[in-house]
Motif scaffolding. Structure first.
Motif, PDB file in Angstrom:
ATOM      1  N   CYS A 119      -4.669  -0.638  -0.192  1.00  0.00           N
ATOM      2  CA  CYS A 119      -5.230  -1.650   0.617  1.00  0.00           C
ATOM      3  C   CYS A 119      -6.663  -1.694   0.555  1.00  0.00           C
ATOM      4  O   CYS A 119      -7.164  -3.047   0.575  1.00  0.00           O
ATOM      5  N   CYS A 146      -0.192   2.755   3.984  1.00  0.00           N
ATOM      6  CA  CYS A 146       1.100   2.430   5.475  1.00  0.00           C
ATOM      7  C   CYS A 146       0.770   1.324   4.840  1.00  0.00           C
ATOM      8  O   CYS A 146       1.356   0.876   6.009  1.00  0.00           O
ATOM      9  N   HIS A 181      -7.855   3.988   2.016  1.00  0.00           N
ATOM     10  CA  HIS A 181      -6.464   3.976   1.565  1.00  0.00           C
ATOM     11  C   HIS A 181      -6.307   5.251  -0.036  1.00  0.00           C
ATOM     12  O   HIS A 181      -5.409   6.215  -0.081  1.00  0.00           O
ATOM     13  N   CYS A 192       0.997  -1.545   0.507  1.00  0.00           N
ATOM     14  CA  CYS A 192      -0.138  -0.133  -0.115  1.00  0.00           C
ATOM     15  C   CYS A 192       0.676   1.017   0.135  1.00  0.00           C
ATOM     16  O   CYS A 192       2.052   1.365   0.779  1.00  0.00           O
TER      17      CYS A 192
END
Ligand code: ZN
Length: 133
Positions: free
Chosen positions: A60, A24, A64, A21
């Motif tokens: 993800c 994150c 996000h 991702c």
């Protein structure tokens, strides 16, 4: 003396392609990735100019991805930045010693755009080295 045994159940499954991702840094199976393009004047495709100015974002999940896309919506799109990136790609991946005409042909830019892109790049470099007042 005892031997250390590997626990097969705890080893990561390397047979499944994974993604990371962009927000994150979570690792997840590739087939669950949320992907899309955002406008970004700092992004050029490494080989061809069809996707220049677009950055591929991988996330993800939808939340996000939306967070990343929202950040790019507020980032100014600076044409000179894109032109500088196109010039840089041409100078680093193609033949050396290009004339201005060859550089224009390689980048698809006009000479004034090339000069403005180079000036923008040089100014950023000076600012990065703290040489500008
Ligand atoms: Zn994430």
């Amino acid at each position: 003396m005892w031997k250390r045994r590997r626990r097969r159940g705890r080893q990561p499954d390397t047979s499944v392609p994974v993604e990371l991702c962009d927000l994150c840094a979570a690792v997840f199976p590739k087939d669950r990735a949320v992907r899309g393009y955002v406008r970004d004047s700092s992004a050029v495709h490494p080989e061809h100019d069809g996707d220049d100015g677009l950055r591929l974002v991988t996330a993800c999940g939808d939340d996000h991805f939306d967070t990343i896309a929202e950040g790019y919506r507020h980032r100014p799109f600076v044409s000179e930045e894109l032109w500088a990136a196109k010039v840089s790609r041409a100078l680093t991946t193609g033949p050396t010693g290009l004339t201005m005409q060859q550089l224009a042909w390689q980048t698809g830019l006009l000479e004034p755009q090339i000069r403005r892109g180079i000036a923008w790049h040089n100014q950023r470099m000076r600012q990065g080295q703290d040489l500008d007042p």
